[in-house]
Motif scaffolding. Structure first.
Motif: not given
Ligand SMILES: C[S@@+](CC[C@H](N)C(=O)[O-])C[C@H]1O[C@@H](n2cnc3c(N)ncnc32)[C@H](O)[C@@H]1O
Length: 283
Positions: A44-69
């Protein structure tokens, strides 16, 4: 149609596979948690974790807000470390938790996190509550923790470790009474939720300090057998019908998983196990 698919899936899971024996399979495949952690940390340290997180969670929302943020902010505010090993486990399990939390928000009763540590997850759940009720200030939300680390491991908590001689021994993973979580500091992280109750103390003794009441949602993240069992014994009978009880799982926490399974088996309670070994029951 869905029911038929589910039945087929269940049947294929319970049917024995030709040529396998449980004994042979388990002897050949001991999982050494420290080795798994080292390997995944490297990968995981060598992978682009941020890119994976973006792909996995970009559509997840809590209320009007991005879950990941939102969750990222909770981790940052509480100074909670995320490692290459646990980053995907943390994000996925916390999204699942928030979904169960929101799904049970209409039920009467209080909410608790048992094993709150620095409060990152509890903070996320308080924000989730506020996404439904802008006036929410933390009322009926409890954070329970020793704020002094874990209690002592027992036999059920020991993990297999491969020694230099290749032999397997079983060791405790969590040191007793070591923590960088301080109750007063955690209180400070909840300045937006001043009515949230911080309950410092060892489980099970700390339960005597709680008001006698009913509960709608409880998250157990205690890592060890004895406090997990004690928390189940305390909360399950007080959980309202339709309420959710969840328990974190991990290769480092065989005791917590054992306590959960023993309690549910003893009381004939159905539950599900999700992708990162976390378990969930709905009463
Ligand atoms: C894995 S951490 C919790 C992480 C937290 N839920 C989060 O998401 O950031 C486990 C916590 O359980 C607490 N704990 C373990 N054994 C306990 C006990 N017997 N009584 C009270 N707290 C305990 C520890 O102090 C620690 O903060």
């Amino acid at each position: 149609m869905l029911l038929k698919m589910l039945k087929t899936a269940v049947q294929s899971l319970v049917a024995p596979r030709a040529g396998t024996s449980a004994g042979a399979a388990s002897a050949a495949s001991i999982e050494y948690p420290l080795e798994v952690e080292r390997k995944l940390s490297r990968l995981h340290g060598r992978a682009q974790a941020d890119r994976h997180l973006d792909i996995l969670y970009r559509d997840a929302r809590i209320g009007g807000e991005s879950f990941a943020e939102l969750y990222g902010r909770c981790l940052q505010k509480t100074g909670t470390a995320v490692t290459p090993f646990n980053v995907f486990q943390r994000f996925q399990t916390r999204l699942d938790l928030a979904r169960y939390f929101l799904a049970t928000l209409d039920l009467p009763g209080a909410r608790a996190e048992c094993g709150a540590y620095r409060g990152a997850t509890a903070l996320l759940l308080c924000h989730a509550w506020r996404s439904r009720d802008s006036a929410f200030k933390g009322r009926d939300f409890y954070l329970i923790d020793s704020f002094s680390g874990t209690s002592a491991s027992v036999e059920q908590d020991l993990i297999p470790v491969r020694g230099d001689d290749g032999r397997t021994r079983r060791d405790a993973f969590f040191p007793v009474g070591k923590s960088d979580a301080v109750a007063d500091e955690v209180r400070g992280y909840f300045s937006d939720f001043p009515d949230a109750r911080i309950c410092p103390g060892w489980i099970p003794q700390v339960f005597a300090t709680l008001p006698e009441r009913d509960w709608a949602f409880v998250h157990l993240d205690l890592t060890l057998y004895e406090p997990t069992l004690a928390a189940l014994e305390y909360f399950y009978p007080r959980l309202n019908q339709g309420g959710a009880l969840l328990c974190d799982g991990s290769i480092f926490c065989p005791g917590a998983e054992r306590a959960w399974d023993e309690y549910c088996t003893r009381h004939d309670i159905a539950y599900v196990t999700l992708g990162h070994r976390e378990t969930v029951l709905i009463k």
